[in-house]
Scaffold this motif. Structure first.
Motif, mmCIF file in Angstrom:
data_model
loop_
_atom_site.group_PDB
_atom_site.id
_atom_site.type_symbol
_atom_site.label_atom_id
_atom_site.label_comp_id
_atom_site.label_asym_id
_atom_site.label_seq_id
_atom_site.Cartn_x
_atom_site.Cartn_y
_atom_site.Cartn_z
ATOM 1 N N ALA A 23 0.836 -1.205 0.000
ATOM 2 C CA ALA A 23 0.000 0.000 0.000
ATOM 3 C C ALA A 23 0.872 1.255 0.000
ATOM 4 C CB ALA A 23 -0.928 -0.006 1.206
ATOM 5 N N LEU A 24 1.961 1.240 0.760
ATOM 6 C CA LEU A 24 2.867 2.390 0.803
ATOM 7 C C LEU A 24 3.510 2.620 -0.571
ATOM 8 C CD1 LEU A 24 4.244 4.584 2.489
ATOM 9 C CD2 LEU A 24 6.055 2.918 2.976
ATOM 10 N N ILE A 25 3.937 1.562 -1.217
ATOM 11 C CA ILE A 25 4.555 1.699 -2.542
ATOM 12 C C ILE A 25 3.541 2.230 -3.542
ATOM 13 C CG2 ILE A 25 5.532 0.394 -4.480
ATOM 14 C CD1 ILE A 25 6.943 -1.367 -2.369
ATOM 15 N N SER A 29 3.818 5.777 -5.477
ATOM 16 C CA SER A 29 3.808 5.817 -6.940
ATOM 17 C C SER A 29 2.666 6.684 -7.457
ATOM 18 C CB SER A 29 3.733 4.409 -7.532
ATOM 19 O OG SER A 29 2.487 3.806 -7.266
ATOM 20 N N LEU A 30 1.519 6.674 -6.772
ATOM 21 C CA LEU A 30 0.408 7.547 -7.171
ATOM 22 C C LEU A 30 0.779 9.016 -7.022
ATOM 23 C CD1 LEU A 30 -2.711 5.723 -5.679
ATOM 24 C CD2 LEU A 30 -2.261 6.181 -8.072
ATOM 25 N N ILE A 31 1.412 9.357 -5.922
ATOM 26 C CA ILE A 31 1.824 10.742 -5.701
ATOM 27 C C ILE A 31 2.839 11.160 -6.761
ATOM 28 C CG2 ILE A 31 3.115 12.272 -4.147
ATOM 29 C CD1 ILE A 31 1.757 10.832 -1.818
ATOM 30 N N PHE A 32 3.821 10.321 -7.005
ATOM 31 C CA PHE A 32 4.845 10.638 -7.993
ATOM 32 C C PHE A 32 4.231 10.743 -9.390
ATOM 33 C CE2 PHE A 32 8.667 9.674 -10.585
ATOM 34 C CZ PHE A 32 9.440 10.736 -10.150
ATOM 35 N N ASN A 166 1.414 -1.359 -10.845
ATOM 36 C CA ASN A 166 1.011 -0.009 -10.466
ATOM 37 C C ASN A 166 2.149 0.986 -10.671
ATOM 38 O OD1 ASN A 166 -0.102 2.257 -9.407
ATOM 39 N ND2 ASN A 166 -0.832 1.313 -7.559
ATOM 40 N N LEU A 167 3.351 0.599 -10.284
ATOM 41 C CA LEU A 167 4.502 1.482 -10.492
ATOM 42 C C LEU A 167 4.659 1.805 -11.972
ATOM 43 C CD1 LEU A 167 7.195 0.016 -8.077
ATOM 44 C CD2 LEU A 167 6.229 2.303 -8.010
ATOM 45 N N THR A 168 4.527 0.801 -12.806
ATOM 46 C CA THR A 168 4.673 1.003 -14.238
ATOM 47 C C THR A 168 3.570 1.892 -14.784
ATOM 48 O OG1 THR A 168 5.690 -1.165 -14.413
ATOM 49 C CG2 THR A 168 4.915 -0.163 -16.445
ATOM 50 N N ARG A 169 2.336 1.618 -14.389
ATOM 51 C CA ARG A 169 1.206 2.405 -14.896
ATOM 52 C C ARG A 169 1.290 3.858 -14.440
ATOM 53 N NH1 ARG A 169 -2.919 -1.043 -17.000
ATOM 54 N NH2 ARG A 169 -2.722 -3.132 -16.170
ATOM 55 N N GLU A 170 1.682 4.086 -13.223
ATOM 56 C CA GLU A 170 1.669 5.447 -12.678
ATOM 57 C C GLU A 170 2.896 6.265 -13.045
ATOM 58 O OE1 GLU A 170 -0.725 7.173 -11.218
ATOM 59 O OE2 GLU A 170 -2.012 5.443 -11.481
ATOM 60 N N ILE A 171 4.025 5.629 -13.163
ATOM 61 C CA ILE A 171 5.250 6.407 -13.377
ATOM 62 C C ILE A 171 5.725 6.326 -14.837
ATOM 63 C CG2 ILE A 171 7.671 6.641 -12.726
ATOM 64 C CD1 ILE A 171 6.785 5.770 -9.891
ATOM 65 N N ILE A 172 5.947 5.130 -15.336
ATOM 66 C CA ILE A 172 6.497 5.002 -16.682
ATOM 67 C C ILE A 172 5.507 5.505 -17.729
ATOM 68 C CG2 ILE A 172 7.304 3.346 -18.411
ATOM 69 C CD1 ILE A 172 8.602 1.816 -16.087
ATOM 70 N N ASP A 173 4.216 5.220 -17.559
ATOM 71 C CA ASP A 173 3.224 5.738 -18.501
ATOM 72 C C ASP A 173 3.228 7.261 -18.522
ATOM 73 O OD1 ASP A 173 2.306 3.422 -19.548
ATOM 74 O OD2 ASP A 173 0.353 3.453 -18.562
ATOM 75 N N ARG A 174 3.416 7.880 -17.384
ATOM 76 C CA ARG A 174 3.410 9.330 -17.310
ATOM 77 C C ARG A 174 4.636 9.920 -18.016
ATOM 78 N NH1 ARG A 174 -1.473 9.195 -15.606
ATOM 79 N NH2 ARG A 174 -1.895 8.915 -13.423
ATOM 80 N N ILE A 175 5.767 9.239 -17.867
ATOM 81 C CA ILE A 175 6.992 9.734 -18.500
ATOM 82 C C ILE A 175 6.849 9.620 -20.002
ATOM 83 C CG2 ILE A 175 9.458 9.274 -18.829
ATOM 84 C CD1 ILE A 175 9.542 8.478 -15.864
#
Length: 175
Positions: A23-25, A29-32, A166-175
């Motif tokens: 949940a913390l990760i 990742s959502l905030i970032f 989730n990390l991929t969807r939230e961070i890499i997709d945004r980049i």
């Protein structure tokens, strides 16, 4: 004390720690991811509202074509990968992914080609803006990439590696 009860308590604590860590990760990742979105919007705002609107229209059209290209395979991959993971059947997990890629990749390439060819027609005839044509031509190449990315992320979710998905969807997709 009952050894089974003590083992059950230890497993519950381990599970709770895994959930809290996950949940913390996800939260970080959502905030970032949101921060990256705001930076993206701020950079685009400098180009003017017309360019921003055209870019979002291009994203909407290609996102729509990605969803159509998936023909529901994303949900199928997630379901069958999770099912075969439970049965510990690695060859079928691989088979589910490869079969879905063999089906959706040609469809996405076809949509990519059609969008590229019809970009002038769509831009001028339907949306009355010639500037959108170049954006659609460029974005047409992202359709097969988007389809493959979605399939792989849904496979990762099916493997119950939601943190990575989730990390991929939230961070890499945004980049």
């Amino acid at each position: 004390l009952n050894p089974n009860l003590q083992t059950h308590k230890m497993n519950s604590i381990d599970s709770s720690q895994k959930i809290a860590k996950g949940a913390l990760i996800v939260f970080i990742s959502l905030i970032f991811g949101k921060l990256l979105s705001y930076i993206y919007i701020a950079l685009l705002a400098k180009t003017g509202s017309s360019s921003y609107g055209l870019l979002n229209l291009g994203f909407a059209i290609t996102s729509f074509l990605i969803v159509i290209s998936m023909i529901g395979m994303d949900v199928g991959v997630m379901r069958y990968v999770a099912y075969y993971k439970g049965k510990k059947d690695k060859p079928r997990i691989k088979g589910a992914l490869i079969s879905s890629i063999k089906i959706v990749l040609p469809i996405s390439i076809l949509f990519s080609i059609i969008l590229n060819i019809l970009s002038d027609f769509i831009s001028i005839r339907f949306l009355h803006n010639q500037d959108l044509s170049l954006i659609l031509k460029i974005f047409s190449f992202t359709i097969p990439i988007g389809v493959l990315t979605n399939l792989i992320l849904d496979m990762i979710t099916g493997l119950q590696k939601i943190i990575y998905s989730n990390l991929t969807r939230e961070i890499i997709d945004r980049i």
